[in-house]
Design a protein around this motif. Structure first.
Motif, PDB file in Angstrom:
ATOM      1  N   MET A   1       2.834  31.438  49.898  1.00 37.05           N
ATOM      2  CA  MET A   1       2.567  31.944  51.249  1.00 37.05           C
ATOM      3  C   MET A   1       1.077  31.941  51.549  1.00 37.05           C
TER       4      MET A   1
ATOM      5  N   TRP B   1       6.853  33.031  60.771  1.00 32.45           N
ATOM      6  CA  TRP B   1       5.864  33.178  59.698  1.00 32.45           C
ATOM      7  C   TRP B   1       5.696  34.652  59.360  1.00 32.45           C
TER       8      TRP B   1
ATOM      9  N   PHE C   1       6.113  36.492  55.786  1.00 29.42           N
ATOM     10  CA  PHE C   1       4.890  37.088  55.257  1.00 29.42           C
ATOM     11  C   PHE C   1       5.102  38.586  55.025  1.00 29.42           C
TER      12      PHE C   1
END
Length: 187
Positions: free
Chosen positions: A163, A50, A54
């Motif tokens: 996101m 993640w 990100f």
């Protein structure tokens, strides 16, 4: 100690090595470790995956400015009522705009902010995609193009909005609490 998640949170001894390295780096750069880093570290490999995406979308050079990306984060997080992301990215937006009043107005209701046509088009698109994704049509791209966004910038905008919708849902579903440091930043 304040609870930062409704799930277990690993400590320095139990967190995977890659996670500990990221915590150390963020502590050195920010002066603290964001609670979202600690709370998601329960599943270390998933957290690091993640973070990689990100970080690519939010922190690296791209087709949108850092202020654009943080503005989108704030608009999406406000629409989703995600306390963690609204507070943390509101702080980042205050720093990037160097105008805490404007950043706070964007966080509460972007329509009342003194935004240019480009920023207003991005906020309107982000809000619609967040609240009514099934209603999106090709015509929704017209205001973005009219405001000067390239197809590359539009794709990045959509990815940033996606996101933050993901991150908002994880943060809200598990009760992530923003770090106290965010509340005072850039005021």
């Amino acid at each position: 100690m304040t609870t930062i998640s409704w799930l277990a949170v690993p400590d320095d001894a139990s967190a995977p090595e890659g996670v500990r390295k990221l915590w150390q780096k963020s502590g050195a750069n920010l002066g603290f470790v964001p609670n979202v880093f600690r709370a998601q570290a329960l599943n270390g490999d998933q957290f690091l995956a993640w973070w990689a995406y990100f970080n690519l979308l939010v922190n690296k050079d791209g087709f949108l400015s850092p202020a654009d990306r943080e503005m989108l984060a704030v608009v999406v997080s406000g629409a989703n009522r995600c306390v963690y992301c609204e507070v943390s990215h509101g702080a980042a937006l205050r720093g990037l705009l160097a105008d805490p009043v404007l950043a706070d107005v964007v966080a509460v209701n972007w329509r009342h902010a003194r935004l240019g046509a480009r920023e207003a088009a991005m906020c309107a698109y982000a809000e619609k995609l967040t609240l009514s994704p099934a209603e999106m049509t090709e015509a929704d791209l017209t205001p973005l193009r009219d405001a000067g966004l390239s197809d590359n910038a539009i794709l990045e905008l959509v990815q940033v909005v996606g996101m933050f919708n993901l991150t908002n849902r994880v943060s809200s579903a598990l009760g992530f609490v923003p770090n106290a440091e965010y509340h005072a930043q850039h005021r």
